[in-house]
Design an enzyme around this catalytic site. Structure first.
Site, PDB file in Angstrom:
ATOM      1  N   ASP A 153       4.546  -1.459   8.587  1.00 55.82           N
ATOM      2  CA  ASP A 153       4.365  -1.568   7.136  1.00 55.82           C
ATOM      3  C   ASP A 153       4.589  -3.008   6.693  1.00 55.82           C
ATOM      4  OD1 ASP A 153       4.059  -1.099   4.457  1.00 55.82           O
ATOM      5  OD2 ASP A 153       5.979  -0.090   4.184  1.00 55.82           O
TER       6      ASP A 153
ATOM      7  N   ASP B 281      -1.467  -4.605   2.351  1.00 59.26           N
ATOM      8  CA  ASP B 281      -0.423  -3.680   2.754  1.00 59.26           C
ATOM      9  C   ASP B 281      -0.947  -2.723   3.818  1.00 59.26           C
ATOM     10  OD1 ASP B 281       1.750  -1.994   2.908  1.00 59.26           O
ATOM     11  OD2 ASP B 281       1.409  -1.040   0.957  1.00 59.26           O
TER      12      ASP B 281
END
Length: 418
Positions: free
Chosen positions: A30, A271
């Site tokens: 992440d 992201d």
């Protein structure tokens, strides 16, 4: 550091070797968060509203009791202050019994209190823990580096977060930061969705000098500095073109996709923890209208109702083969700041929702509307649109590079795939 990433459902999994002896824990990569955390306790870990993951064999859990090098972090740790980031980060340790004097000197040895960390709709509760992390220092895996006293969250309960996360943000808690790579950079090349749950192929993740060396041929867009949210990776979007050549239509984007207001809202977040690209209204609706106006295939409204995606079409296919019909849908090009144009690879925009039937296949646009909350990023560049693109985070020069490639056949992939 060179590690293979496995595709699982809606994200990319990295294996962490934690503890003594090592326990292999699989977590999501992440780039949109800092904290690395793992599910803790084989029996005691509790995930609320995670029914779809029940009895999933891919979920692994870390046991502190089975590691001789595991310790609970203390209030004297800077990571303890960081994980309790608030208006007064000393408050939790003060409640735990640390005196103000010991807090200011950084010498309070009391255990770091439990923390709560949020991800959109998900919530994680745990304790800050330290243990030995082992990472591979070469593609062949024959060089291993031990990182002692690696700080991570040992999560005992979560909400909608059944699998742990390796945070790759800019903050001190992140995995690259603790490994000393935050002034260097990293790169990844995500495999396409069709490789999901395939144990025989992997996406290359490279962290350190090798990730950014000899990459000058890439197109780089600057990272935008957000003083209010300094630990996230922001880039600026200037336009989107639908179609190619003289028939292409450029759609101008709102300025908040490349600028921040006084509260730090705006910009485009890149992201890996968000699956699909999100765009703000009314720009998102303008993009849908432009696509609908130039695509002549019939709408598949029942698929839109079932999937929740906003634009689906019935596209003809030859001999029921779906990968030969990509030219029947327009290409989509993202124009980032510094004259960087990224033509999304075929399959990164429209995706087949099932097998072909009667000579047609239903394909949906895998973009979504940004929630109109009035705060946070104006848009998000998600991992699905990053597939078959080498993405280079050059942190030393504060820029992000893009290069389309077949990640499954890249040289980096061949080195990682034994």
């Amino acid at each position: 550091m060179m590690e293979p990433l496995r595709e699982l459902r809606d994200g990319y999994i990295i294996s962490l070797n934690l503890g003594s002896p090592p326990q292999v824990i699989q977590v999501y990569l992440d780039t949109g968060s800092d904290l690395t955390w793992v599910p803790c306790g084989n029996l005691s870990f509790n995930c609320i509203d995670c029914q779809e993951y029940t009895n999933n064999p891919t979920i692994s859990r870390y046991s502190p009791l089975h590691s001789s090098s595991c310790i609970r972090d203390s209030c004297a740790s800077q990571l303890c202050i960081d994980v309790h980031s608030s208006d007064n980060p000393y408050d939790p340790c003060n409640i735990a019994g640390c005196s103000l004097t010991s807090l200011m000197k950084g010498v309070c040895s009391r255990p770091c209190p439990s923390f709560v960390y949020t991800y959109g709709e998900g919530v994680v509760s745990g304790t800050l823990t330290r243990d030995t992390l082992r990472v591979h220092g070469s593609a062949s895996g024959d060089v291993t580096r031990e990182v002692t006293s690696f700080g991570f969250g040992c999560a005992g309960s979560t909400y909608r977060e059944p699998i742990g996360i390796a945070g790759f943000g800019k903050g001190s808690l992140s995995l690259p930061s603790q490994l000393g790579f935050i002034q260097k950079g990293f790169s990844h090349c995500f495999l396409a969705f069709k490789f999901a749950n395939n144990p025989n192929v992997s996406s290359p993740l490279v962290v350190g000098d090798l990730a950014i060396s000899s990459k000058e041929h890439l197109e780089f867009t600057p990272m935008l500095k957000n003083l209010m949210y300094p630990n996230y990776y922001y880039i600026g979007l200037e336009g989107i073109t639908v179609g190619t050549g003289t028939s292409g239509s450029l759609i101008q984007v709102p300025s908040n996709l490349r600028e921040f207001d006084s509260s730090g809202n705006g910009g485009m977040l890149i992201d890996s923890g968000t699956t699909y690209t999100h765009l703000p209204q009314p720009f998102y609706s303008q993009l849908l209208s432009k696509l609908e106006s130039i695509i002549n295939h019939p709408r598949a409204t029942e698929a839109e109702a079932q999937t929740g995606f906003d634009l689906c079409f019935r596209v003809p296919c030859i001999n029921n083969i779906t990968n030969v019909d990509d030219h029947l849908l327009p290409s989509i090009t993202f124009h980032f700041m510094n004259n960087v144009s990224l033509v999304l690879p075929q399959g990164n925009s429209f995706y087949a929702m099932g097998a072909p039937r009667n000579g047609t296949v239903v394909k949906c646009l895998l973009f979504q509307s940004m929630d109109d909350e009035g705060y946070g990023p104006a848009g998000v560049f998600g991992s699905f649109q990053q597939q078959n693109v080498e993405v280079v985070y050059d942190l030393e020069n504060q820029r992000i590079g893009f290069q389309t490639m077949d990640c499954a056949s890249s040289s980096a992939f061949q080195q990682l795939h034994n």
